[in-house]
Design an enzyme around this catalytic site. Structure first.
Site, mmCIF file in Angstrom:
data_model
loop_
_atom_site.group_PDB
_atom_site.id
_atom_site.type_symbol
_atom_site.label_atom_id
_atom_site.label_comp_id
_atom_site.label_asym_id
_atom_site.label_seq_id
_atom_site.Cartn_x
_atom_site.Cartn_y
_atom_site.Cartn_z
ATOM 1 N N GLY A 173 0.805 -1.561 0.040
ATOM 2 C CA GLY A 173 0.202 0.478 -0.131
ATOM 3 C C GLY A 173 0.649 1.304 -0.339
ATOM 4 O O GLY A 173 0.389 2.387 -0.547
ATOM 5 N N ARG A 174 2.155 1.644 0.402
ATOM 6 C CA ARG A 174 3.301 2.428 0.145
ATOM 7 C C ARG A 174 4.682 2.168 -0.224
ATOM 8 O O ARG A 174 5.205 2.395 -0.056
ATOM 9 C CB ARG A 174 2.754 3.241 1.680
ATOM 10 N N ARG B 87 15.081 -0.405 0.737
ATOM 11 C CA ARG B 87 15.352 -1.550 1.972
ATOM 12 C C ARG B 87 16.191 -2.543 1.164
ATOM 13 O O ARG B 87 15.326 -2.824 -0.420
ATOM 14 C CB ARG B 87 14.542 -1.711 3.357
ATOM 15 N N ASP C 233 10.753 -5.400 8.259
ATOM 16 C CA ASP C 233 8.999 -4.152 8.734
ATOM 17 C C ASP C 233 8.726 -3.748 9.816
ATOM 18 O O ASP C 233 8.113 -4.479 10.478
ATOM 19 C CB ASP C 233 8.125 -4.476 7.791
ATOM 20 N N ARG D 55 6.091 -13.488 0.997
ATOM 21 C CA ARG D 55 5.177 -13.456 2.393
ATOM 22 C C ARG D 55 4.336 -14.724 2.232
ATOM 23 O O ARG D 55 4.063 -14.964 1.047
ATOM 24 C CB ARG D 55 4.629 -12.017 2.444
ATOM 25 N N LYS E 253 9.907 1.680 0.922
ATOM 26 C CA LYS E 253 8.553 1.782 1.817
ATOM 27 C C LYS E 253 7.814 3.040 2.031
ATOM 28 O O LYS E 253 9.463 4.194 2.128
ATOM 29 C CB LYS E 253 9.049 2.098 3.203
ATOM 30 N N ASP F 171 1.281 -11.386 6.755
ATOM 31 C CA ASP F 171 2.143 -10.543 5.795
ATOM 32 C C ASP F 171 3.709 -10.335 5.842
ATOM 33 O O ASP F 171 4.157 -9.579 5.554
ATOM 34 C CB ASP F 171 0.777 -9.574 5.127
ATOM 35 N N ASN F 172 3.738 -9.702 7.398
ATOM 36 C CA ASN F 172 5.125 -9.859 7.538
ATOM 37 C C ASN F 172 5.945 -10.651 8.099
ATOM 38 O O ASN F 172 7.094 -10.663 8.573
ATOM 39 C CB ASN F 172 5.000 -9.077 9.018
#
Length: 484
Positions: A92-93, A180, A266, A187, A114, A256-257
């Protein structure tokens, strides 16, 4: 861009399936003010020859790198967030900006962003990152790397000249974009999405990609899908052990992380423990303590079980859930190995004795309330009397909780690399480097009040000095990890 001879572009993800991503247009930022450039890791991927102006054009203006992805890709995925399934997730970002090879070992690396603007998965948000969030992510990744953890690396932080409105920061907040470096952005939630949608063929191709790029040993398993799951279980268990020995609380251990390389990444509401407290949480919104320090291993296992369920449609072997049963054994083994390694000691040959000593070590930490990082500094090399007496916690080590632990550690053989304790400046200091809230906030206040980045640069330099001291002991992912 003057291409370095070490630059090895290898974009692969876009060739998989359009079902896995959305091509997106980056935000156009009014300013590009370079605040952090990780030159060491830039050299690992052949980007160290960029001028600062070229760097900003690529990592804030997002001009494509030569022979790489022509268009950024916002990745699609689902995930369980605090155990509630969310089918509206995705980048989303951020987006996948490029893929390239590591000069040192040839492994595939992703450049991900990010704060790079809105995507189809922004869900009404602005797709931006506050400058404070970017500073915190740099400090988290630098701290974890220095502590021997397998983590994404913050490659670039550029301030972008926008004013943002946030609920959890004083507004207007300054804006930034972070780039990064990670080995993968695939994921658990990527597979959850495909399983829910019944995208069996796409999942098979993604499994093949992950095995080829990250876990080639899985191909030798009678059921390569189950072999892949076993590799991921081991890697994620090791990640959980790294967090434990580092005293790190990720804060948001959603599916999702968690990436399939078992690489920590993240960093939002992260914290390091002031002292060993299993109930310590990082996220102010984690009211139930679901992702408290002591519950992180269970949360990781729960996520792996969701991966096993998602992979079942493409597995031809026995029940995949059996493979997740190895998690606790792998986690315990890794905690024991990493604890002795961080203390610069050979583990006792008797596995039961090693387990008991490590258990007593952490019990003493919790019972005594000692600062979490302190024993790893004072007791390194075998709890020598001189280091103990020089410590402000010397009285604590004389307690009933610590006395048998000290005796047990003194019976262990120091690693040959412990000779570096006499030469590495970090070990000659007054105490361990910490990265608590009380240490981060002054760094940020210098930036927000006077735009003074000196404390930030000093913090990064100090973290890297600690990392050199740990690597001199052999305490690094390269020596402790069985990974991709």
């Amino acid at each position: 861009m003057p291409v370095s001879p070490h630059y090895r572009p290898d974009p692969r993800y876009h060739a998989l399936d359009a079902e896995l991503y959305d091509p997106v247009t980056p935000a156009a930022f009014p300013e590009h003010r370079l605040r952090f450039r990780n030159q060491a890791w830039a050299g690992r991927v052949g980007l160290d020859t960029l001028t600062d102006a070229e760097w900003c054009r690529h990592f804030a203006g997002f001009q494509p790198l030569p022979d790489n992805l022509a268009t950024p890709l916002a990745l699609r995925y689902h995930g369980h967030q605090f155990r509630t399934y969310n089918p509206e997730l995705g980048d989303g970002r951020g987006f996948l900006f490029a893929q390239l090879r590591d000069v040192a070992d040839g492994r595939l690396l992703d450049l991900g962003t990010k704060g790079s603007g809105r995507t189809p998965w922004s869900r009404g948000a602005d797709g931006r990152l506050t400058l404070k969030g970017g500073v915190r992510e740099v400090l988290a990744s630098e701290m974890l790397e220095a502590m021997g953890c397998y983590t994404s690396r913050s490659l670039s932080l550029i301030e972008t000249g926008e004013s943002l409105v946030r609920q959890d920061e004083p507004s207007p907040a300054r804006s930034s974009v972070l780039v990064r470096l990670s080995h993968s952005h695939v994921r658990i939630g990527t597979f959850q999405r495909l399983a829910l949608r019944g995208e069996r063929d796409v999942m098979k191709r993604l499994v093949d990609y992950v095995i080829e790029q990250y876990w080639p040993s899985a191909a030798a398993d009678p059921d390569p899908v189950a072999g892949l799951l076993s590799c991921v279980v081991r890697a994620v268990a090791q990640m959980g052990a790294e967090w434990w020995v580092a005293g790190f609380v990720h804060g948001v251990v959603n599916s999702d992380n968690v990436v399939l390389t078992g690489e920590s990444f993240d960093y939002g509401p992260w914290r390091f423990l002031p002292r060993l407290d299993p109930g310590f949480t990082a996220a102010y919104f984690d009211d139930a303590g679901l992702y408290a320090f002591g519950r992180q291993p269970g949360a990781l296992l729960w996520n792996l079980e969701q991966l096993a369920r998602s992979l079942a449609p493409v597995s031809r072997g026995p029940e995949l859930q059996r493979r997740t049963g190895a998690f606790q054994t792998e986690f315990d083994r890794a905690v024991i190995a990493r604890t002795f390694a961080r203390l610069g000691l050979q583990a006792p040959g008797d596995a039961g004795r090693a387990r008991a000593l490590v258990g007593s070590f952490y019990d003493a930490m919790q019972t005594s309330g000692i600062a979490f990082q302190r024993p790893f500094f004072d007791l390194v090399g075998g709890a020598g009397e001189q280091r103990l007496q020089a410590s402000p916690a010397s009285g604590t080590y004389a307690s009933d909780a610590w006395r048998p632990v000290i005796d047990g550690l003194r019976e262990c053989e120091p690693l040959p690399a412990c000779t570096t304790l006499r030469t590495e400046p970090y070990w000659q200091g007054d105490g361990p480097l910490e990265m608590l809230v009380d240490h981060v906030e002054p760094v940020w206040q210098s930036i927000v009040e006077t735009d003074d980045w000196t404390p930030f640069r000093q913090a990064v330099d100090a973290l890297r000095a600690m990392g050199r001291a740990h690597r001199a002991l052999g305490y690094s992912p390269d020596t402790l990890r069985q990974g991709p």
